[in-house]
Every structure is written in structure tokens, then in C-alpha cells.
Design a protein around this motif. Structure first.
Motif, short mmCIF file in Angstrom:
data_model
loop_
_atom_site.label_atom_id
_atom_site.label_comp_id
_atom_site.label_asym_id
_atom_site.label_seq_id
_atom_site.Cartn_x
_atom_site.Cartn_y
_atom_site.Cartn_z
N VAL A 1 0.84 -1.21 0.00
CA VAL A 1 0.00 0.00 0.00
C VAL A 1 0.87 1.25 0.00
N TRP A 2 1.91 1.23 0.77
CA TRP A 2 2.83 2.38 0.80
C TRP A 2 3.42 2.65 -0.58
N GLN A 3 3.71 1.56 -1.31
CA GLN A 3 4.38 1.73 -2.60
C GLN A 3 3.42 2.23 -3.68
N ILE A 4 2.19 1.74 -3.69
CA ILE A 4 1.31 2.03 -4.82
C ILE A 4 0.31 3.15 -4.54
N CYS A 5 0.14 3.52 -3.27
CA CYS A 5 -0.91 4.49 -2.94
C CYS A 5 -0.33 5.90 -2.90
N PRO A 6 -0.99 6.90 -3.51
CA PRO A 6 -0.51 8.28 -3.43
C PRO A 6 -0.50 8.78 -1.98
N ASP A 7 0.34 9.75 -1.74
CA ASP A 7 0.51 10.26 -0.38
C ASP A 7 -0.79 10.72 0.27
N PRO A 8 -1.66 11.50 -0.40
CA PRO A 8 -2.87 11.99 0.29
C PRO A 8 -3.84 10.88 0.69
N TRP A 9 -3.78 9.74 0.00
CA TRP A 9 -4.76 8.68 0.26
C TRP A 9 -4.20 7.53 1.08
N ARG A 10 -2.97 7.66 1.58
CA ARG A 10 -2.38 6.56 2.34
C ARG A 10 -3.12 6.31 3.65
N ALA A 11 -3.47 7.37 4.33
CA ALA A 11 -4.18 7.19 5.60
C ALA A 11 -5.49 6.44 5.38
N THR A 12 -6.21 6.78 4.30
CA THR A 12 -7.45 6.09 3.99
C THR A 12 -7.21 4.62 3.67
N ALA A 13 -6.14 4.36 2.91
CA ALA A 13 -5.84 2.98 2.54
C ALA A 13 -5.49 2.14 3.76
N PHE A 14 -4.67 2.67 4.63
CA PHE A 14 -4.28 1.92 5.83
C PHE A 14 -5.49 1.67 6.73
N ALA A 15 -6.31 2.69 6.91
CA ALA A 15 -7.52 2.48 7.71
C ALA A 15 -8.45 1.49 7.03
N GLY A 16 -8.48 1.49 5.70
CA GLY A 16 -9.32 0.54 4.98
C GLY A 16 -8.88 -0.90 5.18
N ILE A 17 -7.55 -1.13 5.30
CA ILE A 17 -7.09 -2.49 5.57
C ILE A 17 -7.64 -2.98 6.90
N ALA A 18 -7.60 -2.10 7.90
CA ALA A 18 -8.13 -2.48 9.21
C ALA A 18 -9.62 -2.79 9.14
N THR A 19 -10.34 -2.05 8.30
CA THR A 19 -11.77 -2.28 8.17
C THR A 19 -12.07 -3.60 7.46
N VAL A 20 -11.38 -3.82 6.34
CA VAL A 20 -11.62 -5.04 5.57
C VAL A 20 -11.22 -6.28 6.37
N SER A 21 -10.20 -6.15 7.21
CA SER A 21 -9.75 -7.31 8.00
C SER A 21 -10.82 -7.81 8.95
N LEU A 22 -11.81 -6.99 9.24
CA LEU A 22 -12.89 -7.43 10.14
C LEU A 22 -13.71 -8.56 9.53
N LEU A 23 -13.64 -8.70 8.21
CA LEU A 23 -14.35 -9.81 7.58
C LEU A 23 -13.79 -11.15 8.03
#
Length: 805
Positions: free
Chosen positions: A503-525
Motif C-alpha cells: 500500500v505504501w508503494q502504490i498508494c498516493p501520499d494523500p490517500w495513504r491514511a485512507t488505505a491503511f484504515a481501509g485495511i483495518a476495516t476489511v480485515s474485520l471480515l
């Protein structure tokens, strides 16, 4: 007499002599101690013995008991006292001087003597070689060996006290004869045998003689010095190829003794001597040739034969001859020495083939693990050791051949294969090996992603998928244990670390926080399939997302909505945890507590976002609206956390309102200030209780009334009605007081009194001196009417007010 019986009789005599020596030492010590005690004891007259007449009648046991010794009469001076009553029974160890003289001096002497003989041979090579030929020098060496061995044999048979010394001399003579046969072909100055076959056959015959004699005598004391001194005599001279062959014969001898007589000490010594001599052989070629030894195959062949013989020793040694821990140490030393020396050959001569060697050797060790499983079922550690070492070498071979992304994927596949192959016998071992492979796969993937030399998705996604499979499989292996598996969590942690690097490598800087938080959300599945081991490490992305969100706010990178997205995702994560987790706990931490923490974090992030991206003119309305929404939702859902958060937002709204002096007066701010107490009142109606603690609610309502007074004051001054401010305050006090009466809220009535007191104070301090006659009159009139109205109300409804109060 049978030689075996004769040997047993000799051993018994030797033990008898040793016991006699100990008894003699014990007698001397007793005599010395008795003498010292008698010299130091004071002379005391012993009590008189009873007369025979006194012993008449019945002889009881008490009258026949001898008198107890007095304090001045030590027990050791009594006649007939037993040794156990006078001196301790423990016998001191043999003196160091005696042990050195009887044990170590003989062995050191024979080594020095052999060294002197070798040096004498070198001296003869330089000084006497014109006078003696090779046959003459060999004859002298042979005669020396025969004389030394004959003297040792005679001493070993003649007296018990010289038995050990004679055996050492016998071993030294045997080693001298062995060296003579070795030099007849492999030392150029002494060469009389030109054929290497004849020279090798002679050495083989001598080795066989040593084996026969030691086997017949069943004496490790003869075998160990003979074999080791044979190693020594061949290693201190110029070393040729046949040294390797000689060491091979000696290795076979050590293995034979281990299998037949269970002499494991000889095996360990032979292991060290064989590989040490091989190292000297290689160093000798490096010195003479000036580079890598050219004949690659010879060294590897002999080295492999050493390893095969020592491996046979591992399987041939009986359990009573070699305990499990000793056997594991022996095979580990054998495998380690062989691999290190063989690897040095490949890395120096055929570097490109090293990975093939590592794979083949690892495969052989895995085959030995299967063989040990069948032959040594009672020794679980044996096949486990071969299994672990084989896996390590196979992995090393793959690492030597593959690089970067290929190796990372292969290691991930290997970890999955190891886990699938796990069985009850070596489950822990295979899990450890799989964990190491998974660690290597994750580390290589992260490193390769950082270098940016390959497609991130094509590399990381297979590795993450395999690591998640490992997590599920480990949980499946331990399904009979606790609901939460720490081992599975380790694999999930590596998967999440790799995913985070992607995620760090492919995600633009402004959207990294959203991507990291999204991993935590999806992991709830993962909770739906009962894999909290995946959800747990994934939640580490949430604080990272919050930290990155804070950084984005500070530097103001990205747009308003890219900064708002992580707020929404964190809030969704907290909401989803509350739904999916149920009563799940991690140790002492409940998932409901984590959900509550996430919701608070989301509200804090929302407040920080508004501080940066909401215009200052609308901040009060934003925070007040958040207060009203949270208080009402908290009342509807009976959630006290939301009501508390609403109170915090309300306090923030009032703080921002007070922090804007001189700003434009906006009616939306008036509505925002009024919305705070209104939401508190509505929340109380909805949940039939106060949304906050009474003290907190009263403080927030009081601050809201103070803010209302401030807004009225600012509005009056902003529109040029400063001279009528006392009238406005009086009317405001009347309105607040009326609200307090209507709502039966004491805090409002107190607020009305407070505003009224300010109006009265202003009337007598400012208005009476500064304004014209008409404004002053109006102020007095209005304030007077307000006071009268309030007085009437208190008189008219006095009984009701008493009940309320």
C-alpha cells in the motif's frame, strides 16, 4: 587361559590395588588425627569402674551401658572406637601431583617423544642422509616403533601399577610403525615403495592390525591413542593425497569401534581429527600451488566418504552407546563440517554450482530423516534433526539460485508446503521452519518493493495470499487448542506487514491514511470465518493511519475530501467491530473497548479535520451541530459515549465562539449556541434521563447562556446600539428566566439572575453617567419593569417554586 578372562582378571587386580592404596592413606590419616587430639586434650582421671558387687541383682540394660564420655574426653581417644565414630567417611580425591604423575605425564611424554622422533627424522634428512639411505632410516623408525611397543606391552602385562603407562607406550609404538609405513611411499626422502596401491595396502593392513588388537583386548585405552597418534604423525609432515585416504581408514576404524564396542569418545575425536586433517590438506595445497587446488573432484570425494562413514556411525550406534542428545550433536557436527568444507570448494572453484550442491545435500538429509523415522522410531529428535537441517539446506540452495521477487514467492510457497506437510511427530519443527521461510518471504518482498525493480502487485499479492493461507492452516492445525492462536497471529502479522509495504508503494501520499484504515476495516471480515488472528495485527494500521492523517493536516497535502476519507473509514471500522466482534476478547482487552476507542478516535479526527478545512466563520456551527447530533443519537441508542462526545463538541463550539472577538456577527452562530442546550434538553426527553452528569450538563448550559449573552452584546455593539445594551440585557434576562420557569430548570433561572445582575451593574456604573437623558430613562424603565415582572412571578407562583426547589 582365555584372553577375555585374563583381561577381566587384570582389571580386578588393578581395582584391588587401588582399594589397598586408599585404605593405606585412610590408616595414615586416622593415626595422624588421633595423635593431634591426644596431644591437645587435657589429662583427666577417668571415673572409677563399678565394683562387681554393685552389679549384683538383675543386670539391666542401663547398668551395662558404658558411661558417656565427658567434655574433656573425645570419642576418638576411646579404645575400640570404630572409624565411623572418629573420622568422616568421605575420602578425599586423589592428589593433583599423583594424578599428573600417573596419568598426564605419560601421555604428554609420548607426544613429545614422537615429535622428537619426527624432528630427528628431519634432522637426519639434512645431516645424515648422505650416510643412510631410505631403507636405513625406515629401519630405524620401525625398530624404534617395535621397541617402544614391545616395552609398552611388557609393562602392561608385568605389573598392575604400570598397566596404563604400558598401554600408552604400546599405542605410541603402534603409531610409530604406522608412520613408518606411511613414509615408505608418501615421504619423498624415505620413499622405497613406488606403487601407491602397495603403500595404501600396507596402511590398510596396519590399520586392520590395530583394529584386531584393540578389538581383541576390548580396550578403548589402546584404541584411542593408537588412532589419534596415527592422525598426529600424518598431520605434522608434508601432506599428500594419501593422507586423505589414511584418514578415511582411520575414520572407518572409529566407526567400527563405535558400532562394536560403543566407544563414542573415539568417534568424536576421530570426527574432529578427520575434518581437521582435511583442512590442513587443503591449506597445504593452497601454500604449495599458490591458489585453489586444481583437482576439484578428489577433495569432494574423500570429504563425502568421511561424511558417509560418520553418518553410518549415527545409525549403527546403539541407543545405549550414544544417547539421543549425544547422537544429535554428533550428526550436527558431521553435517556442519562437511557442508562448510564442501561449500568452500564450490564457492572457490565452481561458484555457479553451489546452489545445486545445497539442494542435493538438503535432499539427502531429508531422505535420511525419512530413514531415521523408520529405523529409529523411538528417537524422535533424530529424524527431526535431519529434517530441520535438510529444510535449511534446501532453502539455502533456493536462496543461492533465486534472487529478489522469485525467491520471495518461492519462500512463501515453501512455508505453505511445510505447514501442509506438518504431522503430529514434527509439527512444531515444521511450523518453525515455515515461520522462518515466511519471515524471509516477507522481508524480501518488502526490500524488493522498496527498490522498485518489479511490479508491486505481481510480487506482493501472491506472497500476502500465501501468508494468509499459512495463517488459516496453522489455525486449523491447532483447532483443538485455544480459540486465539498466537502462532497463526505471527503469520498474519507478516502478511499485514507485506500488505502495508504494498500500500505504501502504490498508494498516493494523500490517500495513504485512507488505505491503511481501509485495511483495518476489511480485515474485520476475517471475524466472520473465525480468524481473529488476521484482524488483530491489521488493527495496527489504524494508529498508523491516524498518525498519517495528522501529518497530512499539518502539511495540508491533498484535498479536503482525501483528508476526510480516513475519518469516515476509522468510524466505519469502529462501527463494524461493534457488530462483528460479539463478545470476542484478546486477553483482557474486549473488542467492544477497541470499538469505543475507534469511535472516539474518529470523532477526534473529525474535529481536527474541521479545524483545518472548515472556514472559521462556520466552525462554531459545525461543532455545535456535531454536539446536537451526537447527543440526540446517543439518547436514541442509549450510548453514553456518544453523549459525552457531543458534550466535548459543544464545549469546542463555545470555545471557538469566544475565541472570535471582532468577527462578523452571524445569526447561524446564535442558532448554534441555542442548539447546544436544546439538544441536551431533547436528549433528556428521549432517554428519560439527563444525557450527562448533572455537573457537566449544568456547566455546558451555563456556558451556552454566557455565549448567548456575548452574542447579544456583540450584536448590539456591531449595529451601533451600545447605549441600549442594558435594556437588551434586561430583556435577555427575562427571556432566560422565563425559559427556566417553563422548563423547570434551575440553571436557567440562575442564568437569568446572572444576566440581570450584569444589567443592574451596568445601569449604575455606566449608564447613569455616560448616556443622554432618554437612553438612561429607557434603561431604568425597562429594567424596572423586568424586575417587577420577576417579582410578580415569584410572588404569584411562590408555592410552586418551593416545590421545584
Amino acid at each position: 587361559m582365555n584372553p577375555a578372562d585374563r583381561s577381566e582378571l587384570d582389571d580386578l587386580r588393578r581395582e584391588q590395588l587401588h582399594v589397598r592404596n586408599l585404605l593405606g592413606q585412610l590408616d595414615r590419616r586416622i593415626e595422624q588425627l588421633v595423635s593431634r587430639l591426644q596431644e591437645s586434650a587435657p589429662s583427666v582421671v577417668p571415673p572409677p569402674l563399678p565394683k562387681p558387687a554393685d552389679l549384683g541383682g538383675t543386670r539391666s540394660r542401663a547398668t551395662l551401658t558404658p558411661p558417656e564420655p565427658t567434655a574433656a574426653e573425645p570419642n576418638v581417644g576411646r579404645a575400640g572406637a570404630r572409624p565411623s565414630e572418629s573420622v568422616p567417611t568421605a575420602v578425599s580425591a586423589e592428589p593433583l601431583e599423583l594424578r599428573v604423575g600417573t596419568y598426564w605425564m605419560s601421555r604428554l611424554g609420548i607426544v613429545i617423544l614422537l615429535t622428537g622422533l619426527v624432528f630427528l627424522g628431519n634432522y637426519a634428512y639434512h645431516r645424515i642422509i648422505p650416510l643412510l639411505g631410505a631403507w636405513g632410516k625406515l629401519s630405524l623408525l620401525a625398530l624404534s616403533g617395535v621397541a617402544l611397543g614391545g616395552l609398552g606391552a611388557w609393562l602392561a602385562r608385568s605389573r598392575e601399577s604400570t598397566r596404563n603407562f604400558g598401554r600408552v607406550l604400546l599405542a605410541g609404538g603402534a603409531a610409530t610403525i604406522y608412520y613408518t609405513a606411511y613414509a615408505a611411499h608418501f615421504v619423498s626422502a624415505l620413499r622405497v615403495i613406488e606403487s601407491p596401491i602397495v603403500g595404501g595396502a600396507l596402511l590398510l593392513a596396519l590399520t586392520g592390525a590395530f583394529v584386531f588388537y584393540a578389538d581383541r583386548r576390548k580396550s578403548e585405552a589402546v584404541a584411542v591413542p593408537a588412532v589419534l597418534l596415527a592422525y598426529f604423525t600424518s598431520s605434522i609432515n608434508a601432506i599428500g593425497e594419501f593422507t586423505l585416504f589414511s584418514n578415511l581408514l582411520l575414520t572407518a576404524v572409529a566407526v567400527f569401534f563405535l558400532a562394536r564396542h560403543r566407544w563414542q569418545r573415539l568417534s568424536f575425536l576421530s570426527l574432529a581429527a578427520t575434518y581437521g586433517s582435511y583442512v590442513m590438506w587443503k591449506l597445504g595445497h593452497l601454500l604449495h600451488v599458490g591458489g585453489v587446488y586444481g583437482e576439484f573432484g578428489a577433495g569432494i570425494i574423500f570429504l563425502s566418504l568421511y561424511w558417509v562413514l560418520f553418518t553410518c556411525a549415527v545409525f549403527l550406534a546403539a541407543p545405549s552407546a550414544m544417547r539421543a542428545a549425544t547422537r544429535i550433536a554428533f550428526l550436527t557436527l558431521n553435517n556442519g563440517a562437511y557442508f562448510a568444507l564442501a561449500a568452500s570448494h564450490f564457492t572457490s572453484a565452481r561458484y555457479g554450482s553451489f546452489w545445486i550442491f545445497a539442494l542435493i545435500f538438503g535432499g539427502v538429509l531429508l531422505a535420511l530423516a525419512a530413514l531415521a523415522f523408520r529405523l529409529r522410531t523411538e528417537e524422535r529428535a533424530l529424524d527431526g534433526s535431519y529434517l530441520a537441517q535438510g529444510i535449511a539446506l534446501v532453502t539455502m540452495g533456493l536462496a543461492a539460485k533465486l534472487t529478489g521477487p522469485q525467491l520471495a514467492v518461492v519462500l512463501a510457497v515453501e512455508s505453505a508446503v511445510l505447514l501442509v506437510a506438518a504431522r503430529a511427530r514434527h509439527r512444531t519443527l515444521l511450523e518453525i521452519a515455515a515461520a522462518l521461510c515466511a519471515l524471509g518471504a516477507s522481508g524480501l518482498t518488502i526490500q524488493t518493493l522498496d527498490e522498485g525493480e518489479t511490479s508491486p502487485l505481481a510480487l506482493a499479492l501472491p506472497v500476502v495470499g500465501l501468508l494468509l493461507f499459512d495463517t488459516w492452516w496453522v489455525k486449523r492445525l491447532h483447532a483443538d487448542r485455544a480459540e486465539f492462536s498466537g502462532r497463526a497471529t505471527g503469520f498474519a502479522f507478516l502478511a499485514m506487514a507485506t500488505l502495508g509495504a504494498l500500500v505504501w508503494q502504490i498508494c498516493p501520499d494523500p490517500w495513504r491514511a485512507t488505505a491503511f484504515a481501509g485495511i483495518a476495516t476489511v480485515s474485520l471480515l476475517a471475524l466472520l470465518v473465525r480468524l481473529p488472528e488476521i484482524t488483530t495485527p491489521a488493527q495496527l494500521f489504524t494508529p498508523f493511519a491516524i498518525a498519517w492523517f495528522a501529518r497530512a493536516l499539518l502539511v495540508e497535502t491533498g484535498s479536503r475530501w482525501s483528508a476526510f476519507a480516513p475519518v469516515l473509514v476509522v468510524a466505519m471500522t469502529g462501527w463494524a467491530i461493534g457488530i462483528f466482534s460479539g463478545g470476542l476478547t484478546f486477553g483482557r482487552v474486549r473488542m467492544s473497548d477497541i470499538s469505543r476507542l475507534y469511535r472516539f478516535a474518529a470523532l477526534a479526527m473529525l474535529g481536527a479535520w474541521a479545524l483545518v478545512y472548515v472556514e472559521s466563520a462556520w466552525r462554531v456551527a459545525f461543532y455545535a451541530g456535531g454536539c446536537a447530533a451526537l447527543v440526540i443519537i446517543g439518547a436514541l441508542t442509549a450510548n453514553p459515549e456518544r453523549r459525552i462526545s457531543g458534550a466535548v463538541y459543544g464545549a469546542a463550539a463555545l470555545a471557538f465562539f469566544w475565541a472570535r472577538p471582532g468577527s462578523a456577527i452571524m445569526w447561524v452562530e446564535l442558532l448554534a449556541v441555542l442548539a447546544i442546550p436544546a439538544s441536551l434538553r431533547l436528549g433528556q426527553r428521549l432517554c428519560a434521563e439527563t444525557p450527562l452528569l448533572p455537573s457537566g450538563r449544568d456547566a455546558l448550559v451555563g456556558a451556552s447562556m454566557a455565549s448567548l449573552w456575548l452574542w447579544v452584546t456583540r450584536w448590539m455593539f456591531h449595529h451601533g446600539h451600545g447605549s441600549q445594551l442594558t435594556i437588551a440585557w434586561a430583556l435577555l434576562a427575562l427571556i432566560i428566566f422565563a425559559a427556566g420557569l417553563a422548563l423547570r430548570e434551575r440553571i436557567y433561572r440562575l442564568g437569568g439572575f446572572g444576566v440581570l445582575a450584569l444589567a443592574i451593574g451596568r445601569l449604575f456604573v455606566i449608564d447613569v453617567w455616560r448616556f443622554d437623558t432618554l437612553p438612561r430613562i429607557a434603561s431604568f424603565l425597562v429594567l424596572g419593569v423586568v424586575l417587577l415582572v420577576l417579582s410578580f412571578v415569584y410572588n404569584r407562583f411562590a408555592e410552586a417554586l418551593r416545590r421545584w426547589l
